[in-house]
Write a protein that holds these residues in place. Structure first.
Motif, PDB file in Angstrom:
ATOM      1  N   PHE A 160      17.017  -7.538 -35.003  1.00  8.45           N
ATOM      2  CA  PHE A 160      16.972  -8.951 -35.177  1.00  8.45           C
ATOM      3  C   PHE A 160      16.125  -8.978 -36.277  1.00  8.45           C
ATOM      4  N   PRO A 161      16.906  -8.870 -37.516  1.00 10.24           N
ATOM      5  CA  PRO A 161      16.109  -9.097 -38.820  1.00 10.24           C
ATOM      6  C   PRO A 161      15.327 -10.243 -39.038  1.00 10.24           C
ATOM      7  N   ALA A 162      15.878 -11.487 -38.732  1.00  9.29           N
ATOM      8  CA  ALA A 162      15.121 -12.689 -39.228  1.00  9.29           C
ATOM      9  C   ALA A 162      13.848 -12.756 -37.882  1.00  9.29           C
ATOM     10  N   VAL A 163      14.073 -12.211 -36.758  1.00 14.40           N
ATOM     11  CA  VAL A 163      12.866 -12.529 -35.815  1.00 14.40           C
ATOM     12  C   VAL A 163      12.104 -11.428 -36.103  1.00 14.40           C
ATOM     13  N   GLU A 164      12.224 -10.202 -36.497  1.00 17.76           N
ATOM     14  CA  GLU A 164      11.416  -9.070 -37.156  1.00 17.76           C
ATOM     15  C   GLU A 164      10.737  -9.443 -38.053  1.00 17.76           C
ATOM     16  N   LEU A 165      11.081  -9.981 -39.255  1.00 21.93           N
ATOM     17  CA  LEU A 165      10.670 -10.518 -40.361  1.00 21.93           C
ATOM     18  C   LEU A 165       9.387 -11.362 -40.245  1.00 21.93           C
ATOM     19  N   ALA A 166       9.863 -12.531 -39.191  1.00 22.59           N
ATOM     20  CA  ALA A 166       9.060 -13.443 -38.884  1.00 22.59           C
ATOM     21  C   ALA A 166       7.671 -13.039 -38.127  1.00 22.59           C
ATOM     22  N   LEU A 167       7.986 -12.052 -37.080  1.00 26.89           N
ATOM     23  CA  LEU A 167       7.142 -11.416 -36.422  1.00 26.89           C
ATOM     24  C   LEU A 167       5.862 -10.729 -37.066  1.00 26.89           C
ATOM     25  N   GLU A 183      10.955 -19.963 -41.965  1.00 23.88           N
ATOM     26  CA  GLU A 183      12.279 -20.335 -42.229  1.00 23.88           C
ATOM     27  C   GLU A 183      12.901 -19.871 -43.350  1.00 23.88           C
ATOM     28  N   GLN A 184      12.129 -20.208 -44.313  1.00 27.09           N
ATOM     29  CA  GLN A 184      12.438 -19.672 -45.771  1.00 27.09           C
ATOM     30  C   GLN A 184      12.647 -18.360 -45.927  1.00 27.09           C
ATOM     31  N   GLN A 185      11.738 -17.478 -45.451  1.00 24.86           N
ATOM     32  CA  GLN A 185      11.854 -16.008 -45.566  1.00 24.86           C
ATOM     33  C   GLN A 185      13.106 -15.528 -44.770  1.00 24.86           C
ATOM     34  N   ALA A 186      13.391 -16.124 -43.671  1.00 26.44           N
ATOM     35  CA  ALA A 186      14.430 -15.619 -43.044  1.00 26.44           C
ATOM     36  C   ALA A 186      15.746 -15.970 -43.220  1.00 26.44           C
ATOM     37  N   GLY A 187      15.803 -17.181 -43.926  1.00 23.87           N
ATOM     38  CA  GLY A 187      17.003 -17.793 -44.500  1.00 23.87           C
ATOM     39  C   GLY A 187      17.595 -18.528 -43.329  1.00 23.87           C
ATOM     40  N   LEU A 188      16.683 -19.101 -42.403  1.00 17.22           N
ATOM     41  CA  LEU A 188      17.598 -19.887 -41.327  1.00 17.22           C
ATOM     42  C   LEU A 188      16.946 -21.257 -41.291  1.00 17.22           C
ATOM     43  N   SER A 189      17.646 -22.111 -40.569  1.00 14.03           N
ATOM     44  CA  SER A 189      16.884 -23.344 -40.285  1.00 14.03           C
ATOM     45  C   SER A 189      15.809 -23.152 -39.259  1.00 14.03           C
ATOM     46  N   ARG A 190      15.319 -24.512 -39.108  1.00 14.84           N
ATOM     47  CA  ARG A 190      14.073 -24.154 -37.823  1.00 14.84           C
ATOM     48  C   ARG A 190      14.803 -24.157 -36.293  1.00 14.84           C
ATOM     49  N   ARG A 191      15.930 -24.699 -36.394  1.00 14.28           N
ATOM     50  CA  ARG A 191      16.709 -24.791 -35.057  1.00 14.28           C
ATOM     51  C   ARG A 191      17.167 -23.300 -34.965  1.00 14.28           C
ATOM     52  N   GLN A 192      17.870 -22.818 -36.018  1.00 14.78           N
ATOM     53  CA  GLN A 192      18.084 -21.388 -35.849  1.00 14.78           C
ATOM     54  C   GLN A 192      17.142 -20.420 -35.424  1.00 14.78           C
ATOM     55  N   LEU A 193      16.043 -20.467 -36.066  1.00 15.95           N
ATOM     56  CA  LEU A 193      15.182 -19.372 -36.088  1.00 15.95           C
ATOM     57  C   LEU A 193      14.522 -19.659 -34.605  1.00 15.95           C
ATOM     58  N   GLU A 194      14.276 -20.973 -33.916  1.00 16.41           N
ATOM     59  CA  GLU A 194      13.559 -21.147 -32.806  1.00 16.41           C
ATOM     60  C   GLU A 194      14.696 -20.619 -31.689  1.00 16.41           C
ATOM     61  N   ARG A 195      15.975 -20.703 -31.996  1.00 23.33           N
ATOM     62  CA  ARG A 195      16.888 -20.272 -30.940  1.00 23.33           C
ATOM     63  C   ARG A 195      16.815 -19.018 -30.715  1.00 23.33           C
ATOM     64  N   GLN A 196      16.692 -18.186 -31.833  1.00 24.25           N
ATOM     65  CA  GLN A 196      16.564 -16.807 -31.910  1.00 24.25           C
ATOM     66  C   GLN A 196      15.158 -16.295 -31.193  1.00 24.25           C
ATOM     67  N   PHE A 197      14.355 -16.994 -31.497  1.00 20.95           N
ATOM     68  CA  PHE A 197      12.890 -16.582 -30.739  1.00 20.95           C
ATOM     69  C   PHE A 197      12.990 -16.801 -29.379  1.00 20.95           C
ATOM     70  N   MET A 198      13.462 -17.869 -28.999  1.00 19.00           N
ATOM     71  CA  MET A 198      13.679 -18.383 -27.323  1.00 19.00           C
ATOM     72  C   MET A 198      14.295 -17.445 -26.752  1.00 19.00           C
ATOM     73  N   SER A 199      15.298 -16.656 -27.136  1.00 20.78           N
ATOM     74  CA  SER A 199      16.189 -15.805 -26.582  1.00 20.78           C
ATOM     75  C   SER A 199      15.496 -14.426 -26.627  1.00 20.78           C
ATOM     76  N   VAL A 200      15.189 -13.948 -27.922  1.00 24.69           N
ATOM     77  CA  VAL A 200      14.678 -12.561 -28.232  1.00 24.69           C
ATOM     78  C   VAL A 200      13.205 -12.212 -27.645  1.00 24.69           C
ATOM     79  N   VAL A 201      12.319 -13.213 -27.824  1.00 25.28           N
ATOM     80  CA  VAL A 201      10.837 -13.302 -27.721  1.00 25.28           C
ATOM     81  C   VAL A 201      10.404 -14.118 -26.422  1.00 25.28           C
ATOM     82  N   GLY A 202      11.308 -15.219 -26.255  1.00 31.66           N
ATOM     83  CA  GLY A 202      10.961 -15.858 -25.035  1.00 31.66           C
ATOM     84  C   GLY A 202      10.077 -17.320 -25.206  1.00 31.66           C
ATOM     85  N   ILE A 203       9.440 -17.458 -26.433  1.00 33.14           N
ATOM     86  CA  ILE A 203       8.959 -18.562 -26.870  1.00 33.14           C
ATOM     87  C   ILE A 203       9.038 -18.710 -28.186  1.00 33.14           C
ATOM     88  N   SER A 204       8.628 -20.055 -28.794  1.00 36.01           N
ATOM     89  CA  SER A 204       9.045 -20.462 -30.092  1.00 36.01           C
ATOM     90  C   SER A 204       8.063 -19.659 -31.167  1.00 36.01           C
TER      91      SER A 204
END
Length: 254
Positions: free
Chosen positions: A151-158, A174-195
């Motif tokens: 999960f490149p975006a999540v891993e980069l943010a972490l 968000e800028q580094q991951a190239g995702l909107s806030r909603r997209q990044l948060e959705r990935q975090f909630m799924s892969v990590v469990g929190i925002s």
């Protein structure tokens, strides 16, 4: 009470932060703090008594998942303590379960319904010393992560959150991951469990715990400033949310 941590096999470093063992005579409730991680816990002793803001209950499961925590837990065994845990990196548990981790947040869930992990306890009880149990867990885990998803975006943010000890703007992530806030948060909630914001705040809190343990005699205002908080009141409010006590109470109780 004795507590020890053990490094995982190098092939597991991407998903496992450490193995840990807690054993000995029960000494009363221990304060378990949010750390951004999830755990598998195998209990070879008495049932665990846990107290949270929602109440006190007995956990009679021999093996269970502890999801990402956003509040503290007071925990003790009903007798002698003999626990073995796998502490996963923030996105590590998703690699094994392949299901949204937000459903485990602030929960303890029995492993009974999760194959093949529901069989691990039976295998562990046939091993009587820590080294052989850790060897078995390394083998079992390696067999499960042959084709671990990334999960490149999540891993980069972490990584950014960890490097900056939580002091990072979510907009920058968000800028580094190239995702909107909603997209990044959705990935975090799924892969990590929190925002991402919760992960960052817990990382900042964890840094403050380290500062309190190493520089506890210093001015709390100076510690708050060094930890990136706007003022003492902001620091105290955030700290109490995650620890259940004020910084002063925490240093006194340790």
């Amino acid at each position: 009470m004795q507590y020890h941590e053990y490094a995982p096999h190098p092939r597991l470093a991407c998903i496992v932060r450490c193995f840990w063992v807690s054993s000995g005579a029960d000494e009363g409730f221990r304060r378990i703090l949010p750390d951004g991680c999830t755990d598998f816990i195998f209990n070879f002793s008495s049932p665990i008594i846990s107290s949270t803001a929602r109440g006190t209950y007995h956990n009679t499961s021999a093996a269970f998942i502890v999801g990402n925590m956003t509040t503290p837990i007071l925990s003790r065994t009903a007798g002698h303590c003999n626990l073995l845990g796998i502490r996963f990196n923030p996105a590590g548990l998703y690699t094994l379960l392949h299901m949204p981790l937000c459903q485990f947040t602030d929960e303890m869930v029995s492993l009974d319904s999760f194959r093949p992990f529901n069989a691990w306890m039976d295998q562990l009880v046939d091993h009587y010393d820590t080294n052989s149990r850790l060897k078995l867990l390394n083998t079992l885990l390696i067999a499960q992560v042959q084709s671990a998803p990334r999960f490149p975006a999540v891993e980069l943010a972490l990584r950014a959150i960890d490097e900056h000890r939580g002091q990072v703007r979510i907009s920058a992530l968000e800028q580094q991951a190239g995702l909107s806030r909603r997209q990044l948060e959705r990935q975090f909630m799924s892969v990590v469990g929190i925002s991402p914001k919760q992960v960052a705040r817990i990382a900042q809190f964890g840094h403050m715990i380290t500062l309190l343990r190493t520089r506890g005699e210093e001015s709390l205002l100076q510690l708050a400033t060094d930890g990136g908080y706007s003022d003492h009141a902001h620091f105290t409010k955030s700290f109490k949310e995650f620890a259940g006590v004020t910084p002063q109470e925490y240093t006194t109780q340790r």
